[in-house]
Design an enzyme around this catalytic site. Structure first.
Site, mmCIF file in Angstrom:
data_model
loop_
_atom_site.group_PDB
_atom_site.id
_atom_site.type_symbol
_atom_site.label_atom_id
_atom_site.label_comp_id
_atom_site.label_asym_id
_atom_site.label_seq_id
_atom_site.Cartn_x
_atom_site.Cartn_y
_atom_site.Cartn_z
ATOM 1 C CD GLU A 157 27.060 20.763 36.860
ATOM 2 O OE1 GLU A 157 28.041 20.027 36.610
ATOM 3 O OE2 GLU A 157 26.206 20.490 37.727
ATOM 4 C CG ASP A 200 32.100 16.412 36.056
ATOM 5 O OD1 ASP A 200 33.050 17.207 36.168
ATOM 6 O OD2 ASP A 200 30.909 16.778 36.073
ATOM 7 C CE LYS A 260 25.666 16.263 35.802
ATOM 8 N NZ LYS A 260 26.188 17.608 36.126
ATOM 9 C CG HIS A 313 28.696 22.551 42.919
ATOM 10 N ND1 HIS A 313 27.536 23.024 42.349
ATOM 11 C CD2 HIS A 313 28.798 21.244 42.549
ATOM 12 C CE1 HIS A 313 26.960 22.051 41.645
ATOM 13 N NE2 HIS A 313 27.702 20.957 41.759
ATOM 14 C CD GLU A 317 26.149 25.913 43.179
ATOM 15 O OE1 GLU A 317 26.774 26.398 44.129
ATOM 16 O OE2 GLU A 317 26.718 25.439 42.173
ATOM 17 C CG ASP A 371 28.792 18.329 33.468
ATOM 18 O OD1 ASP A 371 28.384 17.615 32.547
ATOM 19 O OD2 ASP A 371 28.642 18.052 34.676
ATOM 20 C CB THR A 380 30.701 17.337 28.108
ATOM 21 O OG1 THR A 380 29.787 16.441 28.753
ATOM 22 C CG2 THR A 380 31.595 17.986 29.157
ATOM 23 C CD GLU A 419 32.201 20.484 35.703
ATOM 24 O OE1 GLU A 419 33.159 19.692 35.571
ATOM 25 O OE2 GLU A 419 31.037 20.113 35.941
ATOM 26 N NE ARG A 454 21.601 21.361 37.241
ATOM 27 C CZ ARG A 454 22.845 20.999 37.498
ATOM 28 N NH1 ARG A 454 23.151 19.730 37.780
ATOM 29 N NH2 ARG A 454 23.815 21.887 37.474
ATOM 30 C CD GLN A 456 22.083 15.960 37.633
ATOM 31 O OE1 GLN A 456 21.989 16.989 36.968
ATOM 32 N NE2 GLN A 456 22.962 15.820 38.609
#
Lengths: 373, 373
Positions: A168, A94, A222, A101, A327, A202, A226, A170, A206, A209
């Site tokens: 996420e 990844d 993570k 970002h 975000e 993904d 996925t 992607e 948080r 992480q």
């Protein structure tokens, strides 16, 4: 027609008899590929097609187009089959290729410091992830537990279900033709190794992480799931979407976009329970897939058929173009309001996240997933 | 006898006719396993044995012992075969489970700060690596190139061969029986999933690693090569090596070593061109393999047959027990002197690094590799 003759993504489906077949998606049907080239497709997967390389990819795409134009071949209604992960994944990487970002993440986690890490404009930053976490769109996502900081308890640490579950948005690139060890893939040669693209989510916890990430990077925050679209759009369908990125400073020579640009002008859309929460443009990505692959192999490492590398979260310059809740809600401080009036900082059990993307008449297969307790 | 009846590591060898056979190493020979259990070994790999689980592992080990005691079976001289990677690797994880290594690394890279990351004593820290980088002992290691900081040039960045090539002495754990998604493996059940152990060298390019590692962790500074012994010593051979680790604070309940300890009192020895440069003891590791596996699956992620997780650099409390040059030369500031009178801060082309380990009469298969330009 969203999935017309100019598109033709590849997949693998389970039919109503429980047989697995390699297939192409066409309008509201799928075309069974088995009889078209039994030596490639008898396994029911795309593995042999991926390994066969770009000349065969062109031949098969031309033949599929011909069969569909002439009304030949066995079409099965899309709603009568179940798409599955269509290839055997190798290694999964990844990246972190969106400047917007990476800048937002830097502002959130390292306020006051330079938001971009020192090497960010010199080389694509990335990490290896858990390959077995890749699962087809539609597979439920179970809220993971993990070590998190807590205000209660003696140790200041608890093991509990994540309270900061995020998506996420992607784009994933699926490696077809392998490269050789010790022979880096050049930017110009990258499209001869990349078979196609698929939307990817993904999923990220948080709080897990944040506690584990120093100094070796993302890990269990993570690795639980996925999600990837089971429909792989060949690069050939995206020739018209090519666009250039502007890079300052110019990267070192082996990462130059020398011949033609490999940016892709795909417009993504992320929705939570039907409310569109973001519309990031892939054209705003800083590093192209060709640069990502050139970098990935620049130390002599080979790529194998089935290796997957993803872009990292796709975010644009505007607030409504941010590709993850981290975000969009600025680390949980600015809740979003959904169409049903409810608000979200992070994902709740039962929430369904869907990512779509298109360029003019070309639509990528969506990736969707629902959160389970 | 280093490889006697109490040891019996498993491997896969290419014989002089070019056939691949599953084998057990015994004294200076290998025992061909094919006829012993064709349904397990006809592929020439250990894949089916690994997947078969602990009851079959016990049965096969008992049968191999019986065959060797009775002088049955086909023995082939070890020097007439070429050992290869004996199983199909799944996902690869590298941990950071030595307190002494993590403390030294912290002192070198973050002087003045707390050398251990905040979560280090609460949970094992690790990262996913490139599975395809795993290569059998004896395979050459080509010096990788990458982005590094430089004093010359406009940008302060160069792409060049690493000038800080290092080894890391580690122990790898090979997953046999898979676990189920959503069902974490308990510490007590870990030994029913781990088939065995093998020495591993996690080659590292420190200059490439240093520039790329923020914020997502090691990447191309590690992914070029990871050497592993082709001889997998089953856990059953290491029952006598079990030892306990002392942990403060006690980890959360799901990481407790509740029933019996899973530390392993193996004495490692690292040599460069025949000069012993380090003698780390695995007994000094903070986290046990059972805790590593319990943590790895604690978020619901399953492990598959062929997954490999490694300990991270094995370092002891003394200066002559440090498991990598980063520590042994204190980031290149204190050169080592080899027996031929030459000195080393980092590895030179032509250098050969060999890692061995033993516990009383049990010897692990060595892992060795030579640096090529």
């Amino acid at each position: 027609m969203s999935f017309g003759l100019d598109n033709l993504p590849y997949g693998s489906v389970i039919d109503q008899q429980g047989r697995r077949r390699a297939a192409v998606r066409y309008d509201t049907s799928v075309l069974d590929l088995t009889d078209l080239a039994p030596e490639l497709f008898e396994t029911g997967t795309l593995d042999r097609l991926l390994a066969a390389g770009p000349d065969v990819w062109s031949q098969v795409r031309a033949r599929v187009t011909e069969v569909l134009q002439q009304g030949e071949g066995e079409l099965i209604p899309l709603d009568a089959v179940r798409p599955v992960l269509p290839f055997t994944p190798g290694d999964y990487v990844d990246f972190y290729a969106s400047e917007h970002h990476a800048t937002n993440a830097g502002r959130i986690f390292r306020p006051g410091a330079d938001p971009l890490p020192p090497s960010w404009r010199h080389q694509p930053i990335g990490y290896y992830g858990r390959s077995a976490a890749l699962q087809a769109s539609g597979t439920p996502v179970h809220r993971p537990s993990g070590h998190v900081r807590t205000d209660s308890g003696d140790s200041g640490v608890a093991f509990r279900p994540t309270e900061r579950l995020d998506f996420e948005a992607e784009l994933a690139f699926v490696v077809g033709a392998p490269s050789e060890a010790g022979r880096p893939v050049s930017v110009a040669a990258a499209s001869r190794h990349v078979f196609g693209v698929a939307l990817l989510n993904d999923w990220s916890a948080r709080d897990i992480q944040a506690f584990e990430t120093v100094p070796l990077g993302p890990f269990l925050g993570k690795s639980f799931a996925t999600s990837i679209s089971p429909w792989i759009t060949p690069l050939a369908a995206l020739e018209g979407a090519r666009t250039a990125s502007s890079q300052h400073p110019l990267p070192l020579p082996h990462l130059h976009e020398a011949v033609f640009p490999h940016g892709l002008a795909l417009d993504l859309e992320v929705s939570v329970n039907g409310t569109v929460v973001s519309r990031p443009g892939f054209a705003a990505m800083y590093w192209s897939y060709a640069q990502l692959l050139a970098h990935l192999t620049s130390n002599g490492a080979a790529v194998r058929t089935g290796d997957v590398f993803a872009s990292g979260t796709v975010s644009g310059p505007r607030a409504d173009q941010r590709g993850c809740l981290l975000e969009l809600t600025w680390n949980g401080t600015e809740p979003l309001t959904l169409d049903d009036g409810s608000s979200r900082t992070w994902l709740q059990d039962g929430d369904e996240v869907t990512i779509t993307a298109s360029h003019e008449s070309i639509t990528l297969g969506e990736v969707t997933g629902r959160i389970m307790p």
